[in-house]
Write a protein that holds these residues in place. Structure first.
Motif, short mmCIF file in Angstrom:
data_model
loop_
_atom_site.label_atom_id
_atom_site.label_comp_id
_atom_site.label_asym_id
_atom_site.label_seq_id
_atom_site.Cartn_x
_atom_site.Cartn_y
_atom_site.Cartn_z
N HIS A 24 0.85 -1.19 0.00
CA HIS A 24 0.00 0.00 0.00
C HIS A 24 0.88 1.23 0.00
O HIS A 24 2.06 1.17 0.34
CB HIS A 24 -0.94 0.02 1.20
N GLN A 25 0.29 2.32 -0.41
CA GLN A 25 1.00 3.58 -0.41
C GLN A 25 0.91 4.23 0.96
O GLN A 25 -0.10 4.10 1.66
CB GLN A 25 0.40 4.53 -1.46
N PRO A 26 1.95 4.93 1.40
CA PRO A 26 1.88 5.60 2.70
C PRO A 26 0.83 6.69 2.71
O PRO A 26 0.56 7.32 1.69
CB PRO A 26 3.29 6.18 2.88
N ASP A 27 0.20 6.87 3.87
CA ASP A 27 -0.78 7.94 4.00
C ASP A 27 -0.09 9.30 3.88
O ASP A 27 1.08 9.44 4.23
CB ASP A 27 -1.48 7.84 5.36
N GLY B 270 2.09 2.74 10.56
CA GLY B 270 1.30 2.60 9.36
C GLY B 270 2.10 2.67 8.08
O GLY B 270 1.54 2.52 6.99
N ARG B 271 3.41 2.85 8.17
CA ARG B 271 4.22 2.94 6.96
C ARG B 271 4.39 1.58 6.30
O ARG B 271 4.43 0.55 6.97
CB ARG B 271 5.60 3.54 7.29
N PRO B 272 4.50 1.56 4.97
CA PRO B 272 4.53 0.27 4.25
C PRO B 272 5.69 -0.63 4.67
O PRO B 272 5.54 -1.85 4.67
CB PRO B 272 4.65 0.69 2.78
N GLY B 273 6.84 -0.05 5.00
CA GLY B 273 8.00 -0.88 5.30
C GLY B 273 8.29 -1.05 6.77
O GLY B 273 9.37 -1.57 7.12
N PHE B 274 7.36 -0.63 7.65
CA PHE B 274 7.67 -0.69 9.08
C PHE B 274 7.89 -2.12 9.56
O PHE B 274 8.78 -2.39 10.37
CB PHE B 274 6.55 -0.04 9.89
N TRP B 275 7.08 -3.05 9.07
CA TRP B 275 7.16 -4.44 9.52
C TRP B 275 7.97 -5.31 8.57
O TRP B 275 7.75 -6.52 8.47
CB TRP B 275 5.75 -5.01 9.69
N TYR B 276 8.94 -4.69 7.89
CA TYR B 276 9.79 -5.44 6.98
C TYR B 276 11.18 -4.81 6.98
O TYR B 276 11.53 -4.06 6.08
CB TYR B 276 9.19 -5.45 5.57
N GLY B 277 11.97 -5.12 8.00
CA GLY B 277 13.29 -4.51 8.14
C GLY B 277 14.41 -5.38 7.62
O GLY B 277 15.47 -5.49 8.24
N ARG B 278 14.19 -6.01 6.47
CA ARG B 278 15.15 -6.99 5.95
C ARG B 278 16.53 -6.38 5.72
O ARG B 278 17.55 -6.95 6.10
CB ARG B 278 14.61 -7.57 4.64
N LEU C 7 -1.53 -5.82 18.75
CA LEU C 7 -1.48 -6.36 17.39
C LEU C 7 -2.64 -5.84 16.55
O LEU C 7 -2.48 -5.52 15.38
CB LEU C 7 -1.50 -7.88 17.42
N ALA C 8 -3.82 -5.79 17.15
CA ALA C 8 -4.99 -5.31 16.42
C ALA C 8 -4.81 -3.87 15.98
O ALA C 8 -5.12 -3.51 14.84
CB ALA C 8 -6.23 -5.45 17.29
N ALA C 9 -4.30 -3.02 16.87
CA ALA C 9 -4.06 -1.62 16.52
C ALA C 9 -3.00 -1.51 15.43
O ALA C 9 -3.15 -0.74 14.47
CB ALA C 9 -3.64 -0.84 17.77
N ALA C 10 -1.91 -2.27 15.57
CA ALA C 10 -0.85 -2.22 14.57
C ALA C 10 -1.36 -2.66 13.20
O ALA C 10 -1.01 -2.08 12.17
CB ALA C 10 0.33 -3.09 15.01
N ALA C 11 -2.19 -3.71 13.18
CA ALA C 11 -2.74 -4.18 11.91
C ALA C 11 -3.70 -3.16 11.32
O ALA C 11 -3.73 -2.96 10.10
CB ALA C 11 -3.44 -5.52 12.11
N ALA C 12 -4.49 -2.51 12.16
CA ALA C 12 -5.42 -1.50 11.66
C ALA C 12 -4.67 -0.33 11.02
O ALA C 12 -5.10 0.22 10.00
CB ALA C 12 -6.31 -1.00 12.80
N TRP C 13 -3.56 0.07 11.62
CA TRP C 13 -2.76 1.15 11.03
C TRP C 13 -2.20 0.77 9.67
O TRP C 13 -1.95 1.64 8.83
CB TRP C 13 -1.61 1.53 11.97
N GLN C 14 -1.97 -0.52 9.42
CA GLN C 14 -1.42 -0.95 8.14
C GLN C 14 -2.46 -1.01 7.03
O GLN C 14 -2.10 -1.13 5.86
CB GLN C 14 -0.76 -2.33 8.31
#
Length: 782
Positions: free
Chosen positions: A184-187, A198-206, A606-613
């Protein structure tokens, strides 16, 4: 969670999956049967934090996890990008010192205490027959008896430890954190309005994890190379031996310094990239940096193993000041981090922020202290074991570990005295609050016969639950005292050059006695702590219930991505948040329905973090029901940049509706404290706990004090859940024909992302068929 023993897995695997009741497995194919009612669906993530017995080994990574937490504790700041980057840089450097400290401790045990001191001392080697081939006297000056060759052989242990850390980091990333987040695109307001979650790459710090893994692996290998090679180089400079060896030794020293500089540059060069899903890897760097360090280690081993007939091992291994340098650097980094955190807090002060923004530096200090205690405990215990007939450093068979480690152990008794005083202060607070709350309890249950013991028990539970809000004070005192005592230990070790008991001789009987007592108690306590730590890890390896207890510790510690230390335990949210986000987004896209996400404890986070995404359009189809939630009480205060008032307020505005339940007896959950003028409020008034004061027709037996568990037992839960479903139902669009559903069917989607802790109903709401009492979260649909 599903309140039915018959469940079926809809999607996912053994690690984390979505379940439904067997009767609801094909609910989308039978919309006429679910008109006007939801179908519950549970997302189960317990194996991400407890899982199999190997998770017990994560206890060894505890300092790395704690310093990684410090990265996320920075105060809220806007338009201060450079200061924020400096904060992250300082935490990453503190994490690097912890890796060097751990490997240096392994070198101390394997190279100094074992290969250098014990194998070089006849009496010690004779008592340890397995060291006989390394001893010049016992082996008759065999090939391995030269000091350089003994060090080269012993270097295998710390090098293997470094390789194990690399392997665990790489393997756990592949298993936990390699999940692709929802594209998704960032807000538009990503940087100024809410939170980075809510940023697209927050949960992907490869990319960052790979870079840090390479740098920390190289740092560990360079530490081993320095421990092996610099000792031989120092001998070559002083002995007047072959000029070639002297030149090679100097070249090795220069190369080690250059390698250390490259490692520090890599750690400082780049932080997290969150605005996009960064698939690019610095392949040359992550391949050549550890490879170059390994090659340098091999050269150092070959150089140290060269024959030097006149070399004898006496005293401690040269380089004793290494631990002092590490402690000094860590102290300076913590002080600098405190200054930066204070500047960030002053830019946007918030009275609810823990420790006025200094929570991150305090936790970083505790991480360094924890690393020092663990490494010092190992060295002290091994030194005592090898010494056998005496006290290391005080006339025993061997000199023992560095003087600084003994000083650090000696400050543990004073620290425990301070902590005992803090515990006494907390006990007084509990007693005073219990007395103050007695009339409040009576007013909460009007018309009930007075029961003094029952009233005091309820008031005492409330008072103990309120201690959670005092944790910042305890952490502040502990970290400040630890910093002062650590500085005192460092100054004492450097100025005296002797262990405390020896240094205090001739300075009065009282001071000498106190020093001797602190030294003896400290050595005993640090060894006891090490033994208890190993015992706990061994028990957790065999006992699933103990492993679940450790899993509770990881719930908060491993929620955050590995941004400061690549060897920290893996981040389960990098698997769980994309799982939830993908499920919610694909379900709404397929059916056109709406969702109620219910989350308990860590599941609410987790629910809040998922909602932000989610995208804004999907987020408007979501309602939240949280209970026993630490979103504001813990996360909002300790992680204000990501869960502060602005972030939670924006979440309330962007979802369809949000209701939060809490109890005064709950030590973890609390109110969200989000207030919007003229709009629906998030927090419901604190629920009664227990539900009944005395025996009633509905509760003929005494009702339990539930605290953090079993919120579903309260009628308020069903009431709020029904209210949210009713709010969503009128606006639910028809099922989409292209999904294979007839037009005109309406449906709600109820979700539970709830973490259940131990409580009165341990099997309720776990989300597993076996009643696993830890780590469930769920999402339900219909």
């Amino acid at each position: 969670m599903l309140d039915d023993p018959r469940t079926v897995r809809i999607t996912g695997d053994e690690t984390a999956a979505v379940y439904r009741r067997t009767d609801d497995a094909d609910a989308e194919q039978r919309p006429e049967d679910y008109r006007g009612k939801p179908v519950p669906e549970a997302y189960v993530w317990c194996n991400l934090t407890s899982g199999n017995g190997s998770r017990a080994l994560w206890l060894l990574l505890l300092p790395f996890m704690v310093v990684n937490l410090a990265h996320w504790m920075r105060p809220t700041a806007r338009n201060h990008k450079r200061t924020v980057r400096l904060y992250g840089l300082l935490v990453r450097l503190a994490g690097l010192t912890l890796t060097v400290l751990l490997v240096a401790a392994a070198c101390e045990v394997a190279l100094d205490l074992t290969a250098w001191q014990c194998a070089g001392t006849r009496a010690c080697a004779e008592d340890r027959s397995w060291l006989g081939f390394l001893s010049p006297e016992v082996s008759g000056h065999g090939w391995w008896s030269q000091p350089g060759r003994r060090l080269a052989l012993a270097a295998v242990a710390p090098a293997a430890l470094t390789g194990l850390l690399w392997y665990l980091s790489h393997r756990t990333w592949s298993a936990y954190e390699s999940q692709q987040p929802l594209p998704h695109q960032p807000d538009p307001e990503d940087d100024t309005g809410r939170t980075a979650l809510g940023r697209p790459g927050f949960w992907y710090g490869r990319r960052l994890v790979a870079r840090l893994r390479a740098a920390h692996t190289a740092a560990g290998l360079l530490t081993v190379a320095a421990a092996v090679g610099t000792s031989a180089a120092r001998f070559d400079r002083q002995s007047g031996g072959p000029a070639l060896l002297d030149v090679l030794g100097r070249a090795l020293d220069v190369t080690l310094v250059v390698g250390a500089g490259v490692v520090v540059w890599v750690v400082c060069r780049r932080g997290r990239s969150e605005h996009r899903t960064d698939e690019h890897l610095d392949k040359a760097l992550i391949r050549w940096l550890p490879g170059g360090a390994l090659a340098l280690l091999v050269l150092a081993v070959l150089y140290a193993g060269w024959s030097r007939p006149g070399w004898r091992s006496t005293g401690r291994l040269p380089g004793d000041a290494t631990f002092g340098g590490i402690v000094l650097v860590q102290s300076l980094l913590v002080v600098a981090l405190a200054v930066v955190a204070h500047l960030l807090f002053r830019a946007a002060p918030d009275s609810r922020t823990a420790m006025r923004g200094l929570g991150g530096p305090a936790v970083a200090m505790l991480a360094c202290a924890l690393g020092g205690v663990m490494t010092g405990g190992v060295a002290q215990r091994v030194g005592d074991w090898l010494d056998g007939s005496g006290t290391p450093g005080a006339g025993g068979t061997i000199d023992g570990p560095p003087v600084l480690l003994t000083w650090q152990a000696s400050v543990i008794p004073p620290l425990l005295v301070v902590l005992a005083l803090v515990c006494g202060w907390l006990a007084v607070l509990i007693w005073r609050r219990t007395r103050r709350d007695l009339p409040t309890v009576t007013r909460d249950y009007p018309g009930e016969p007075e029961d003094t013991a029952r009233t005091r028990r309820i008031a005492g539970t409330r008072a103990r639950a309120a201690l959670t809000d005092r944790v910042p004070v305890v952490v502040a005192i502990t970290s400040a005292v630890t910093l002062l005592l650590g500085a005192g230990a460092l100054a004492g070790a450097w100025t005296a050059g002797k262990v405390p008991g020896e240094a205090a001789k001739g300075h009065g009987a009282f001071l000498a006695g106190a020093a001797q007592t602190a030294q003896a108690l400290g050595s005993w306590l640090i060894s006891l702590g090490f033994i208890l730590f190993v015992t706990w890890g061994r028990r957790a390896y065999r006992d699933a219930s103990a492993r679940r207890t450790i899993g509770i510790l990881w719930d908060v510690g491993t929620f955050w991505p590995r941004a400061a230390h690549p060897f920290a335990p893996p981040c389960y949210a990098e698997r769980a948040v994309p799982d939830l986000t993908w499920r919610m987004a694909t379900w709404t896209r397929t059916t056109g329905g709406r969702l109620v996400i219910s989350g308990h404890s860590q599941g609410s986070v987790l629910a809040a973090a998922a909602a932000w995404q989610l995208t804004p359009a999907v987020r408007k189809r979501v309602a939240l029901l949280t209970y026993g939630s630490p979103l504001e009480r813990l996360y909002g205060r300790w992680f204000p940049a990501h869960f502060g008032p602005a972030a939670l307020t924006s979440l309330h505005r962007e979802v369809d509706c949000w209701r939060n339940l809490y109890r005064a007896t709950d030590p973890i959950g609390g109110p969200v404290r989000v207030h919007i003028e003229g709009g629906p409020q998030v927090d419901r008034d604190a629920l009664k706990d227990p539900l009944a004061y005395g025996r009633t027709e509905q509760h003929p037996l005494p009702a339990p004090i539930l605290g953090h568990s079993d919120y579903q037992a309260d009628p308020a839960f069903a009431e709020e859940r029904a209210r949210l479903l009713a709010r969503l139902r009128p606006g639910v669009p028809a099922q989409r024909p292209d999904a294979g559903h007839p037009e005109g069917a309406d449906g709600g989607h109820e979700a539970a992302a709830g973490q259940e802790e131990a409580g009165a109903r341990e099997d309720a709401g776990r989300g597993t068929a076996t009643g696993d009492p830890h780590g469930s979260s769920g999402k339900s649909s219909g």
